[in-house]
Design a protein around this motif. Structure first.
Motif, mmCIF file in Angstrom:
data_model
loop_
_atom_site.group_PDB
_atom_site.id
_atom_site.type_symbol
_atom_site.label_atom_id
_atom_site.label_comp_id
_atom_site.label_asym_id
_atom_site.label_seq_id
_atom_site.Cartn_x
_atom_site.Cartn_y
_atom_site.Cartn_z
ATOM 1 N N THR A 131 0.840 -1.194 0.000
ATOM 2 C CA THR A 131 0.000 0.000 0.000
ATOM 3 C C THR A 131 0.878 1.248 0.000
ATOM 4 O OG1 THR A 131 -1.727 -1.161 1.202
ATOM 5 C CG2 THR A 131 -1.791 1.238 1.249
ATOM 6 N N HIS A 132 0.495 2.202 -0.829
ATOM 7 C CA HIS A 132 1.311 3.394 -0.990
ATOM 8 C C HIS A 132 0.450 4.648 -1.048
ATOM 9 C CE1 HIS A 132 4.834 1.005 -1.774
ATOM 10 N NE2 HIS A 132 5.545 2.070 -2.026
ATOM 11 N N TYR A 133 1.113 5.773 -0.863
ATOM 12 C CA TYR A 133 0.574 7.090 -1.201
ATOM 13 C C TYR A 133 -0.586 7.536 -0.317
ATOM 14 C CZ TYR A 133 2.728 5.063 -5.382
ATOM 15 O OH TYR A 133 3.557 4.401 -6.237
ATOM 16 N N ALA A 134 -0.847 6.846 0.778
ATOM 17 C CA ALA A 134 -2.063 7.103 1.547
ATOM 18 C C ALA A 134 -1.891 8.248 2.541
ATOM 19 C CB ALA A 134 -2.479 5.843 2.297
ATOM 20 N N PRO A 135 -2.818 9.216 2.539
ATOM 21 C CA PRO A 135 -2.845 10.220 3.611
ATOM 22 C C PRO A 135 -3.331 9.579 4.900
ATOM 23 C CG PRO A 135 -4.728 10.480 2.153
ATOM 24 C CD PRO A 135 -3.880 9.394 1.557
ATOM 25 N N ASP A 136 -3.382 10.357 5.971
ATOM 26 C CA ASP A 136 -3.775 9.793 7.268
ATOM 27 C C ASP A 136 -5.233 9.334 7.271
ATOM 28 O OD1 ASP A 136 -1.235 10.306 8.161
ATOM 29 O OD2 ASP A 136 -1.769 12.139 9.243
#
Length: 346
Positions: free
Chosen positions: A237-242
């Motif tokens: 999983t990548h690039y995820a904001p909080d």
């Protein structure tokens, strides 16, 4: 650990920034890790021939060590020191797009740490076009392994302050070269196959590649989330904001109904949209990431926009979807990863 910050935002030539580049290069030669700007995102660099340096990259990012890294070089001639062979199609795309946002996967020699390639018999290499990156790479004169300079799973950094927010105290230094340009990571092209395969969409599109070398395939993992990705930086999983992110594919009225649905649950809702719809949606935070008529602007500002929601105290982020033509393919790929493939369709 103290993290040094070298500001070279007004770069004009290597001589102007020699002291900063030299200090950063010395750290890299001594198995330390340093973040630096590229034309795509900031990279977290370490000597690709040093197990010690590569271990520090994984430790700083909190990145699984079975996820291969991309090696950055400052001179095409460096390829021959750690690449076994360069197929003719690889030579053509290298000539056409280097320096630039294209990573090629080639058969490797043994000079590079196996930890860089996660034990694979191939290696991912690129030559960035950012002048600060090139100056640093030429100065250090080593192949530099460099994933994005962020905590694993978070949006990639397009500004030095993004790097400092994630990695201050965890790395030796950050070369601040201002904002990056492309905004999403490089296209990754596997040139070990007879028909090259795009493993990760990025700044160079499939059409641009095919204009140079003819047919190019697309990795099945980019089409189906049930397939295991082969590209560096795409395995987890990548690039995820909080806050959780959901993509909505539908009309403006349908989009607003989804916002209202979450607000009725007592949630603070953030909206990721474009300048065309900046004043259309009623939500707790509305952030624009460019223009729908120019998806290059969306790519440039995507990660910065996602990071901005972390300061907005929202419980959920609702994002518009985009055309997958051209660089839109890379934009939607990153959004889908950030959303965990959670899409609501009308």
């Amino acid at each position: 650990m103290e993290t040094k910050l070298w500001v070279v935002d007004n770069f004009t030539n290597e001589k102007d920034i020699y002291p900063q580049i030299e200090e950063a290069a010395d750290l890299l030669r001594n198995h330390e890790v340093v973040a630096f700007p590229t034309e795509t995102v900031y990279g977290l660099g370490g000597d690709a021939t040093s197990d010690k340096a590569v271990d520090k990259i994984f430790a700083a990012k909190g990145r699984p060590s079975d996820n291969p890294l991309i090696v950055h070089i400052g001179d095409k001639e460096q390829l021959h020191t750690f690449v076994e062979s360069i197929p003719s199609k690889a030579e053509k795309v290298i000539d056409a797009f280097w320096p630039g946002p294209l990573t090629v996967i080639l058969p490797k020699k043994d000079q590079v740490s196996d930890k860089v390639t996660a034990g694979l018999n191939s290696i991912a290499v690129r030559m960035p076009s950012h002048p600060v990156a090139l100056a640093l790479l030429k100065k250090v004169a080593l192949p530099i392994a460099a994933p994005s300079a962020n905590l694993s799973g978070k949006p990639s950094p397009t500004l030095a302050r993004h790097v400092m927010n994630d990695l201050e105290g965890r790395i030796s230094g950050v070369v601040d070269g201002g904002a990056t340009g492309v905004g999403v990571e490089s296209t990754v092209l596997d040139c070990t196959e007879e028909i090259p395969i795009i493993l990760r969409p990025g700044g160079i599109t499939q059409k641009e590649l095919e204009n140079v070398i003819g047919p190019v395939k697309v990795d099945r993992a980019l089409i189906s989330d049930k397939e295991a990705p082969k590209s560096p930086g795409m395995k987890y999983t990548h690039y995820a904001p909080d806050a959780p992110l959901v993509i909505v594919d539908g009309s403006s009225d349908f989009f607003q109904s989804i916002i209202d649905h979450y607000k009725d649950q007592g949630k603070r809702v953030g909206v990721l949209t474009t300048s065309e719809h900046e004043n259309v949606y009623k939500a707790d935070a509305v952030i624009t990431c460019g223009s729908r008529s120019n998806l290059e602007t969306v790519a440039t500002h995507l990660y910065e926009s996602l990071r901005s929601f972390n300061e907005c105290d929202v419980d959920i982020i609702v994002s518009e979807s985009f055309s997958e033509e051209g660089v839109g393919h890379a934009v939607m790929n990153r959004l889908m990863k950030a959303a965990g493939h959670h899409v609501i369709k009308q």
